[in-house]
Design a protein around this motif. Sequence first.
Motif, PDB file in Angstrom:
ATOM      1  N   ARG A 105     -22.756   0.157 -57.945  1.00 51.14           N
ATOM      2  CA  ARG A 105     -22.654   1.345 -58.534  1.00 51.14           C
ATOM      3  C   ARG A 105     -21.667   2.199 -58.562  1.00 51.14           C
ATOM      4  O   ARG A 105     -20.622   3.151 -58.266  1.00 51.14           O
ATOM      5  CB  ARG A 105     -23.784   2.266 -58.419  1.00 51.14           C
ATOM      6  N   PRO A 106     -20.410   1.388 -59.273  1.00 54.46           N
ATOM      7  CA  PRO A 106     -18.688   2.130 -59.693  1.00 54.46           C
ATOM      8  C   PRO A 106     -18.205   3.436 -59.796  1.00 54.46           C
ATOM      9  O   PRO A 106     -19.663   3.631 -60.982  1.00 54.46           O
ATOM     10  CB  PRO A 106     -18.174   1.597 -60.291  1.00 54.46           C
ATOM     11  N   VAL A 107     -18.488   4.172 -59.722  1.00 51.25           N
ATOM     12  CA  VAL A 107     -18.164   5.606 -59.942  1.00 51.25           C
ATOM     13  C   VAL A 107     -16.215   5.529 -60.114  1.00 51.25           C
ATOM     14  O   VAL A 107     -15.219   5.616 -59.765  1.00 51.25           O
ATOM     15  CB  VAL A 107     -18.318   6.422 -58.873  1.00 51.25           C
ATOM     16  N   GLY A 108     -15.572   6.650 -61.471  1.00 54.75           N
ATOM     17  CA  GLY A 108     -14.717   7.084 -61.810  1.00 54.75           C
ATOM     18  C   GLY A 108     -13.454   6.693 -61.427  1.00 54.75           C
ATOM     19  O   GLY A 108     -13.253   5.383 -62.058  1.00 54.75           O
ATOM     20  N   ARG A 109     -13.268   6.116 -60.343  1.00 56.99           N
ATOM     21  CA  ARG A 109     -11.279   5.634 -60.058  1.00 56.99           C
ATOM     22  C   ARG A 109     -11.424   4.236 -60.001  1.00 56.99           C
ATOM     23  O   ARG A 109     -10.341   4.406 -59.872  1.00 56.99           O
ATOM     24  CB  ARG A 109     -11.191   6.779 -58.555  1.00 56.99           C
ATOM     25  N   PHE A 110     -12.791   3.749 -59.529  1.00 60.41           N
ATOM     26  CA  PHE A 110     -11.932   2.293 -59.229  1.00 60.41           C
ATOM     27  C   PHE A 110     -11.510   1.496 -60.403  1.00 60.41           C
ATOM     28  O   PHE A 110      -9.929   1.163 -59.957  1.00 60.41           O
ATOM     29  CB  PHE A 110     -13.638   1.838 -59.139  1.00 60.41           C
ATOM     30  N   LEU A 111     -11.374   1.882 -61.623  1.00 57.90           N
ATOM     31  CA  LEU A 111     -11.297   0.847 -62.704  1.00 57.90           C
ATOM     32  C   LEU A 111      -9.587   1.470 -63.237  1.00 57.90           C
ATOM     33  O   LEU A 111      -8.823   0.785 -63.171  1.00 57.90           O
ATOM     34  CB  LEU A 111     -12.172   1.412 -64.134  1.00 57.90           C
ATOM     35  N   ALA A 112      -9.608   3.368 -62.765  1.00 55.43           N
ATOM     36  CA  ALA A 112      -8.560   3.730 -63.144  1.00 55.43           C
ATOM     37  C   ALA A 112      -7.361   3.215 -61.756  1.00 55.43           C
ATOM     38  O   ALA A 112      -6.043   3.354 -62.466  1.00 55.43           O
ATOM     39  CB  ALA A 112      -8.730   5.067 -62.400  1.00 55.43           C
ATOM     40  N   GLY A 113      -7.823   2.997 -60.905  1.00 55.79           N
ATOM     41  CA  GLY A 113      -7.086   1.937 -59.644  1.00 55.79           C
ATOM     42  C   GLY A 113      -6.496   1.129 -60.328  1.00 55.79           C
ATOM     43  O   GLY A 113      -5.406   0.473 -60.112  1.00 55.79           O
ATOM     44  N   VAL A 114      -7.351   0.782 -60.799  1.00 48.95           N
ATOM     45  CA  VAL A 114      -7.049  -1.200 -61.096  1.00 48.95           C
ATOM     46  C   VAL A 114      -6.234  -1.086 -62.997  1.00 48.95           C
ATOM     47  O   VAL A 114      -4.860  -1.952 -61.925  1.00 48.95           O
ATOM     48  CB  VAL A 114      -8.226  -1.663 -61.711  1.00 48.95           C
TER      49      VAL A 114
END
Length: 871
Positions: free
Chosen positions: A828-837
């Motif tokens: 259940r990814p939240v917030g910053r994971f995709l931003a970090g990628v």
Amino acid sequence: MTGSVEDAHPTAGRLTALLIDASTEAISAGGGHAGGVYLRSRTPGLLRLAVLSGLPGPLFRPWWRLHADRPFPVADAYRLGVQVVLPNATETMRRYPQFAAGLPFQFGSLYVPVVGGSTTYGVLTVLRPAVTDAAEVLAEHDRVVRLAQELGAALRGLEDAHPDQVAWDGEPVCLRPPTASTSLGRAGRFAWDPETADITLDEDLHTLLGMPPSEFPGTVEAFAEAVAPTDAHRILATLRDTAVGRPPALPLYLRAEDGALRLLDLWNAYEPPAAPAVRGVVVAPGPGPTADSAADLLPDGVFCVDRLGLVVYANPRAAQLLGRPRAELVGRDLWEAVPWLRRPDFEDHLRAALLTPDPVHFHLVRPSAQESETRPSAQGTGSPRSAGDAGSPPSPRNFGPSAQDAESAQRPYDGDWLALSVHSGPDRLTCTIRPASRVKDSPEGQETAESSETGMSPLAPLYRPIALAIALTEAVTARQVSAVVMRELLPAFGGRRLAIYLLQERHLYLEWETGFPKGFLSPFDGVDLGTHLPGVETLTTGRPLFFDSMEQLTATYPGIPLDATEGARAFLPLIASGRAVGSCILGFDRPRSFSTEERTVLTALAGLIAHAMEKAQRYESEAALARGLQQALLPRRLAAHPQLETTGRYLPGTAGMEVGGDWYDVVESGDGLALVIGDVQGHGVQAAATMGQLRSAVRAFALGDRPPDEVMSSTNHLLIDLDPGLFASCCYIRLDPATGVARAARAGHPPPLLRSPDGRTRVLDLPGGVVLGVDPRARYPVTELQMEPGAILALYTDGLVERPGSDIDEGITALRVALAKAGAPAARPVGRFLAGVADRLTATARHALDRPDDIALLLATRRTAPPPGPH
């Protein structure tokens, strides 16, 4: 070659040997006559010439160091990792006008990056004869590439053993090029003390005689036998005669044991309080003894220099016209033997002769004997350290001339015109010299050789305006203009300090400074135009101000703060088309006078700088407007869905207006979301405006929940109707976050990437149509995809994956690998994971100094279930 390998660089023999071997083999493999290796230095972004083969180091000093961001072929090869092939001067001027302006001669060149693993260490370069067709250069290209690869691997191994040591911070090692013949003359020196019978040979002479120091008995008899066994008695007799003041009027022509010709020239060297000594030079002129003997009798002067500038032959007439005894010419560096030849007009002609096959003809004025003796050395033109030389030869001041040479020196032709012709050969240059009165139509108005307190010829700055003008055409911001002035103007005049002030609302604000003590200029930032300061008054009066010393400056402006006790200053008004722009200050570490030519050139260059600054100010105003427009057109927030996380990144290009037509968007479309990315051709306000129109159109069509093919077709027709003269690429994906079903259409855009939850990443090779705005009948097929929970979808523009000189597929592959290594989202990814990628995928581009194009990136990942809490 002079000095030792250990002196040349801290990594000593191994590094130097690798570079020497590579450059020598590359010249042969590339069909060249000169070449070398540039290596990274310990100064970030600075390349240094480590090895130069086949050219005199001092003559090419302006190219000893080079910043990797400059528009030069060496810099491009290093920075971009590409091979640069320039078959002739025309192609060089087309692609690298600044480089061509500095060396405007007809030659070809080849530049290959030296790469080991993932590290670029430098560039292997070959200078060769010009050809019409690049294919002739490419025929030898592969061999040079292989040599660069082998050198890169060797440097990688050396760095593994000696971390941080594969770098170059000293002067270049200068080498004689590999030769196909034995025509190159060689020379060596010796000194004999008749009182002690001691005789010493320099390393060149040991090499010439084939007798290492360890095998030389150290007697004058052994020396005579080694030079010419059959004439040993004549050599000994001549040495004794010279010791008592009767040196030979002409060099002795001798035969070595193998029959090769050798010349022996002797003179007294009185060094009080020591006893008289005998000095001499032994020359092996090559297989042309008959020609050299005949040249001794010619009425015109003839002298020869090898490709490193060493004088290997001079006839008596050349010694007379150059104003130097033959003994002080042969075996010496040309600029050491004839210091008044350290002048840019002569050096420019000599560069032409070294780089091109055609003869070069020109005229010079020989200075008076007193002036030529007292002329200071040209700043920074000392011989570079080279590998294998025997150290410094005896000083000319210690030599006594022969009778004939003394007579020659009494007729120096002071102030007369001399006509010179230089004929290039594979191993040496043959120069003829005669009084210009013997040449019809002598040129008028030629510059004379004048002395300069700075140690630089006053003609040197005259060679810089072209390079400065070309460089300024490529500078688009005030900071870039200032950087160009620092790189091109300061070295030309020997300056060490630069300050540029720009006018704004009747105040002068500091735009650029270099060389001044930290904080010294702060009190002058923002001064009013009524202030009694030279930097202000040069602008208000429009008159340049020159101060030969700090005393002169303080006498004119009592109480003015000083940053140094010695030096000189030039204050130049920056005025463009009658409009005040600012002022420029040049600082020098030592007192100096400014010649009429220098004042004229500096004043003209100030006008050039002012026009560039005015253009830069207009550009920055327009760029600020364009960036504001673009930021207004890009989405402030992306449409959201409980089961979908999205993030976007936009990076403007660093060239031109720094604003372009890349965009991305996430739009609600029925019960799903539309992911959109696009790229309008070109940069500037028009591209940004067109992008805004297309983004608005796509949003409208998406909100109507039209199928992807209809969205593409409708947008295509809209762009054709607008007729902006631009086209655009686009990728449109309509995704149902609940089911993961996606339907995609593509218009000439790079294919998306899809990363599965297990980390496997693939390129989605979607069939697509042509770019938007070209064909009103174009069709855009739709492809259906399945996006699993935890998968990541990546849409991007070509600026992220395309680099000059490389295939876009390589860039897409690199991005796919980077996405695969990005790590897996939590259930259940939240917030910053995709931003970090997104940050990791754009990190390299974000820190790059040179981004030729805009970059847009849009990432999306599905959640397995909606996050807890109200939706």
